[in-house]
Design a protein around this motif. Structure first.
Motif, PDB file in Angstrom:
ATOM      1  N   ASP A  57     -43.577 -51.861 -38.824  1.00 22.01           N
ATOM      2  CA  ASP A  57     -44.223 -50.578 -38.582  1.00 22.01           C
ATOM      3  C   ASP A  57     -44.089 -50.173 -37.116  1.00 22.01           C
ATOM      4  O   ASP A  57     -44.081 -48.979 -36.796  1.00 22.01           O
ATOM      5  CB  ASP A  57     -45.712 -50.664 -38.937  1.00 22.01           C
ATOM      6  CG  ASP A  57     -45.913 -51.070 -40.382  1.00 22.01           C
ATOM      7  OD1 ASP A  57     -45.753 -50.203 -41.250  1.00 22.01           O
ATOM      8  OD2 ASP A  57     -46.217 -52.256 -40.636  1.00 22.01           O
ATOM      9  N   GLU A  86     -40.017 -49.629 -41.326  1.00 23.77           N
ATOM     10  CA  GLU A  86     -40.742 -48.918 -42.380  1.00 23.77           C
ATOM     11  C   GLU A  86     -40.457 -47.425 -42.246  1.00 23.77           C
ATOM     12  O   GLU A  86     -40.089 -46.945 -41.177  1.00 23.77           O
ATOM     13  CB  GLU A  86     -42.253 -49.171 -42.267  1.00 23.77           C
ATOM     14  CG  GLU A  86     -42.673 -50.598 -42.577  1.00 23.77           C
ATOM     15  CD  GLU A  86     -42.569 -50.973 -44.052  1.00 23.77           C
ATOM     16  OE1 GLU A  86     -42.222 -50.113 -44.894  1.00 23.77           O
ATOM     17  OE2 GLU A  86     -42.829 -52.148 -44.361  1.00 23.77           O
ATOM     18  N   GLU A  87     -40.651 -46.672 -43.317  1.00 21.62           N
ATOM     19  CA  GLU A  87     -40.308 -45.238 -43.319  1.00 21.62           C
ATOM     20  C   GLU A  87     -40.973 -44.479 -42.178  1.00 21.62           C
ATOM     21  O   GLU A  87     -40.367 -43.627 -41.553  1.00 21.62           O
ATOM     22  CB  GLU A  87     -40.685 -44.611 -44.668  1.00 21.62           C
ATOM     23  CG  GLU A  87     -40.113 -43.227 -44.866  1.00 21.62           C
ATOM     24  CD  GLU A  87     -38.592 -43.157 -44.781  1.00 21.62           C
ATOM     25  OE1 GLU A  87     -38.092 -42.141 -44.267  1.00 21.62           O
ATOM     26  OE2 GLU A  87     -37.897 -44.104 -45.212  1.00 21.62           O
ATOM     27  N   ASP A  88     -42.236 -44.791 -41.888  1.00 24.13           N
ATOM     28  CA  ASP A  88     -42.942 -44.092 -40.807  1.00 24.13           C
ATOM     29  C   ASP A  88     -43.011 -44.932 -39.533  1.00 24.13           C
ATOM     30  O   ASP A  88     -43.799 -44.654 -38.642  1.00 24.13           O
ATOM     31  CB  ASP A  88     -44.349 -43.698 -41.251  1.00 24.13           C
ATOM     32  CG  ASP A  88     -45.207 -44.900 -41.619  1.00 24.13           C
ATOM     33  OD1 ASP A  88     -44.671 -46.014 -41.791  1.00 24.13           O
ATOM     34  OD2 ASP A  88     -46.432 -44.733 -41.733  1.00 24.13           O
ATOM     35  N   GLY A  89     -42.166 -45.952 -39.448  1.00 29.30           N
ATOM     36  CA  GLY A  89     -42.190 -46.881 -38.320  1.00 29.30           C
ATOM     37  C   GLY A  89     -41.884 -46.233 -36.979  1.00 29.30           C
ATOM     38  O   GLY A  89     -41.115 -45.272 -36.895  1.00 29.30           O
ATOM     39  N   LYS A 130     -40.035 -56.303 -42.547  1.00 32.68           N
ATOM     40  CA  LYS A 130     -39.936 -54.875 -42.219  1.00 32.68           C
ATOM     41  C   LYS A 130     -41.063 -54.583 -41.247  1.00 32.68           C
ATOM     42  O   LYS A 130     -42.126 -55.183 -41.322  1.00 32.68           O
ATOM     43  CB  LYS A 130     -40.070 -54.007 -43.460  1.00 32.68           C
ATOM     44  CG  LYS A 130     -38.795 -53.878 -44.259  1.00 32.68           C
ATOM     45  CD  LYS A 130     -38.951 -52.823 -45.304  1.00 32.68           C
ATOM     46  CE  LYS A 130     -38.005 -51.726 -44.948  1.00 32.68           C
ATOM     47  NZ  LYS A 130     -37.657 -50.830 -46.002  1.00 32.68           N
ATOM     48  N   GLY A 173     -50.426 -53.490 -40.186  1.00 34.44           N
ATOM     49  CA  GLY A 173     -49.047 -53.221 -39.793  1.00 34.44           C
ATOM     50  C   GLY A 173     -48.367 -54.443 -39.205  1.00 34.44           C
ATOM     51  O   GLY A 173     -49.016 -55.371 -38.729  1.00 34.44           O
TER      52      GLY A 173
END
Length: 188
Positions: free
Chosen positions: A115, A143-146, A113, A43
């Motif tokens: 995490d 990030e999408e799940d960051g 980007k 990450g």
């Protein structure tokens, strides 16, 4: 101030004397990492208002791949570089000397980007945290799940929702310090 766990466990980090930084205490740092996960499997980390680098260095020590440190003060940036060199983490780190409120475009140009985003401003600037989070989202730096981890004074109430897509999902209090955790609503 020391690294709590991981490959650099026990290493002491230096901070610039005076009022320019307010390092996260070891107790708060240990609790924070117990909440978000004691160790990482890779990450990328963004440490805004990095100061001595305690949060980003802790994340690298616990298994994050890379960390980007945003710190505008030249003297503090030098101390941060020394801490990264001392911990032998400089090859995994990038220090950008810029105001955290204006770093979005710079990070986009670098194709980054994240995490994990640590936002730990001087407590008097904590009311600006929602603006910083909106900036991250506007530049698609998360990030999408960051996770976004904010440290602020107990006297600052942060909103439960920011920008219609970022939601607070947990808060913890340690004396005069509060930790607020955010994530995209679509991931919760």
């Amino acid at each position: 101030m020391r690294v709590i766990s991981g490959s650099c466990k026990g290493m002491r980090l230096r901070a610039v004397n005076g009022l320019t930084t307010r390092p996260t205490t070891d107790k708060v740092k240990e609790s924070l990492f117990n909440i978000i996960g004691p160790y990482f499997d890779g990450g990328n980390v963004l440490d805004l208002f990095a100061g001595s680098g305690g949060l980003g260095i802790e994340a690298l020590s616990r298994g994050a791949d890379r960390a980007c440190f945003i710190e505008k003060d030249g003297q503090v940036s030098q101390m941060l570089k020394q801490n990264l060199d001392f911990c032998k983490l400089a090859s995994q780190a990038k220090i950008i000397k810029i105001d955290a409120a204006r770093c979005g475009q710079t990070l986009v140009k670098l194709g980054m980007k994240f995490d994990y985003v640590f936002i730990d401003p001087p407590y008097k600037m904590a009311p600006k945290i929602p603006d910083l989070i909106n900036e991250l989202v506007a530049h698609a730096l998360l990030e999408e799940d960051g996770l976004i981890i904010c440290e602020h004074g107990d006297d600052t109430e942060l909103p439960e929702e920011i920008g219609g897509q970022i939601k607070q999902f947990r808060q913890a209090k340690y004396g005069i310090t509060r930790i607020s955790l955010y994530q995209k609503e679509s991931y919760l």
